[in-house]
Motif scaffolding. Structure first.
Motif, PDB file in Angstrom:
ATOM      1  N   LYS A   8       6.023   9.824   3.738  1.00  0.00           N
ATOM      2  CA  LYS A   8       5.785  10.817   4.778  1.00  0.00           C
ATOM      3  C   LYS A   8       6.797  11.470   5.540  1.00  0.00           C
ATOM      4  CE  LYS A   8       6.004   9.938   8.642  1.00  0.00           C
ATOM      5  NZ  LYS A   8       7.312  10.379   9.412  1.00  0.00           N
ATOM      6  N   CYS A  49      -1.220  12.893  10.032  1.00  0.00           N
ATOM      7  CA  CYS A  49      -1.585  12.214  11.437  1.00  0.00           C
ATOM      8  C   CYS A  49      -0.384  12.971  12.461  1.00  0.00           C
ATOM      9  CB  CYS A  49      -1.161  10.708  11.606  1.00  0.00           C
ATOM     10  SG  CYS A  49      -1.703  10.125  13.260  1.00  0.00           S
ATOM     11  N   SER A  54       1.605  12.634   5.231  1.00  0.00           N
ATOM     12  CA  SER A  54       1.606  11.501   4.247  1.00  0.00           C
ATOM     13  C   SER A  54       1.022  11.771   2.997  1.00  0.00           C
ATOM     14  CB  SER A  54       0.666  10.348   4.717  1.00  0.00           C
ATOM     15  OG  SER A  54       1.568   9.888   5.709  1.00  0.00           O
ATOM     16  N   CYS A 126      -4.590   2.273   4.459  1.00  0.00           N
ATOM     17  CA  CYS A 126      -3.367   3.024   4.935  1.00  0.00           C
ATOM     18  C   CYS A 126      -3.377   3.577   6.235  1.00  0.00           C
ATOM     19  CB  CYS A 126      -3.233   4.324   4.039  1.00  0.00           C
ATOM     20  SG  CYS A 126      -2.952   3.806   2.286  1.00  0.00           S
ATOM     21  N   LEU A 128      -1.564   5.433   9.226  1.00  0.00           N
ATOM     22  CA  LEU A 128      -0.459   6.540   9.665  1.00  0.00           C
ATOM     23  C   LEU A 128      -0.546   6.759  11.386  1.00  0.00           C
ATOM     24  CD1 LEU A 128      -2.000   9.306   7.276  1.00  0.00           C
ATOM     25  CD2 LEU A 128      -0.536   7.519   6.663  1.00  0.00           C
ATOM     26  N   VAL A 234       4.258   4.478   8.742  1.00  0.00           N
ATOM     27  CA  VAL A 234       3.089   4.264   7.981  1.00  0.00           C
ATOM     28  C   VAL A 234       3.156   2.961   7.614  1.00  0.00           C
ATOM     29  CG1 VAL A 234       2.852   6.582   7.115  1.00  0.00           C
ATOM     30  CG2 VAL A 234       4.142   5.257   5.903  1.00  0.00           C
TER      31      VAL A 234
END
Ligand code: 13P
Ligand code: 13P
Ligand code: MG
Ligand code: MG
Ligand code: MG
Ligand code: MG
Length: 372
Positions: A8, A49, A54, A126, A128, A234
């Motif tokens: 990211k 985010c 990402s 995942c 973020l 992340v």
């Protein structure tokens, strides 16, 4: 072995630091599709985010792969180009180096990577975040993997009973240590309770040895030597079958705990779990946000995402985060809303000290001003 990588970077914000421009995300998605058809990756998904993009990728090149990191670096150069053309804010903000050499370590983009043998059913989440630092994952990771009041499986599931190992990085001295929980829980907490310096890098199961969680651990300011925004970390967490269930992985976020970040990366504020549609921090560049994207991985394919905080059971956490923001904001420039001096990445105080050096004088009855 499959590797799941999230790489990211903030390559420019739309508007200010609040979101990623849709054109940048479209380019990222297209590049990931090409990388699948070129055989570089097994599957890919681009998401965001706040103002951070990402790249969520499955592949067979392992962690720290030159090909995977190089692909992400080039893609971030392209999205920076878009940000420059549109005049987006902080174009290329997280790209701190001019040339790519081998992998992304120390170059600005953050990455969490997890290598594993795919189980018959492989649920992963995942996470973020935006407007906060890597240590923001310390508290929820502790709750998921070491707190039986949060994760029932630690008591109920025989495979979780032996506990988990936490690998902790000291970001200031660039060293690491492993703590086993529950045996060394209190030692662990002594360190990770100071999340600006000590950051959980990975978690693994003591009974099976499998890697359960991985985070992006770096400090942009330590790389750049100045304020360049927050890291906006992340994290990858695998779930079920001897690991915390999906609901146990999410449970810590029902409490909007306090993190460092928010406006100018310089304030304590609550972290708000949100849907992707709400992942655009506006008020006081906050409150800091976290989204949870659930995937089932099958033969390397990313089945998903499911937007896991898009659920009314997190409404109370969001409401509480707003209340805490009201409370903290009224303290304006006073600590502990504003970060302590040693954690402030702005250098204003240093400049002030130089400018005012000859105006400070000894307190009455004291021989000379205390040396700084
Ligand atoms: P199921 O019985 O639906 O498989 O649920 C098990 C579980 O993981 C609950 O957390
Ligand atoms: P980002 O790290 O998300 O760019 O935030 C920077 C900032 O200063 C917000 O006020
Ligand atoms: Mg930004
Ligand atoms: Mg950001
Ligand atoms: Mg940032
Ligand atoms: Mg079931």
């Amino acid at each position: 072995m499959t590797t799941l990588s999230i790489i990211k970077a903030d390559t420019g914000g739309f508007v200010g630091h609040s979101a990623v421009h849709p054109e940048m995300l479209a380019v990222a998605e297209e590049a990931l599709r090409e990388a699948v058809s070129d055989g570089l990756i097994l599957d890919g998904h681009a998401d965001s985010c706040g103002d951070d993009i990402s790249l969520i990728m499955t592949h067979e090149h392992g962690a720290d792969s030159e090909r995977i990191h190089g692909f992400a670096w080039q893609l971030f150069q392209r999205t920076t180009g878009i940000a420059q053309r549109l005049g987006l804010y902080g174009a290329g903000q997280d790209l701190l180096s001019d040339a790519f050499s081998g992998n992304l370590r120390g170059m600005g983009p953050g990455y969490a990577e997890l290598e594993f043998t795919e189980r018959p059913s492989e649920p992963v989440i995942c996470f973020l975040a935006d407007k906060t630092e890597p240590g923001a994952w310390n508290l929820p990771l502790y709750k998921m993997f070491a707190d039986p009041f949060s994760s029932a499986g630690l008591v109920i599931d025989a495979k979780m009973h032996a506990g988990f190992s936490f690998e902790v990085y000291d970001l200031y001295e660039e060293k690491r240590i492993v703590f086993d929980t529950p045996a060394q829980s209190y030692d662990l907490l002594m360190y990770i309770g100071a999340p600006a310096r000590y950051v959980v890098h990975s978690v693994s199961s003591i009974s099976t040895g499998v890697l359960a969680a991985a985070t992006s651990t770096q400090r942009l300011s330590l790389i750049a030597g100045k304020y360049v925004g927050k890291d906006d970390p992340v994290m990858i967490v695998r779930a079920q079958s001897g690991l915390p269930a999906v609901g146990e992985v999410l449970e810590p976020f029902a409490f909007p705990y306090t993190v460092a970040g928010c406006m100018r990366g310089s304030h304590h504020a609550p972290i708000m779990p949100v849907s992707r549609a709400q992942a655009h921090p506006a008020r006081f560049d906050g409150p800091p946000r976290v989204v949870a994207l659930g995937f089932q991985i099958k033969n390397g394919k990313l089945i998903g995402p499911r937007d896991l905080f898009d659920d009314p059971s997190f409404d109370r956490a969001r409401a509480q985060a707003n209340e805490v923001m009201d409370y903290l904001r009224r303290q304006g420039p006073f600590e502990p809303h504003r970060l302590a001096l040693e954690d402030l990445e702005y250098t204003t105080m240093h400049a002030l000290e130089q400018r005012l050096a000859d105006r400070w004088e000894a307190m009455p009855g004291v021989a000379a001003p205390a040396a700084h």
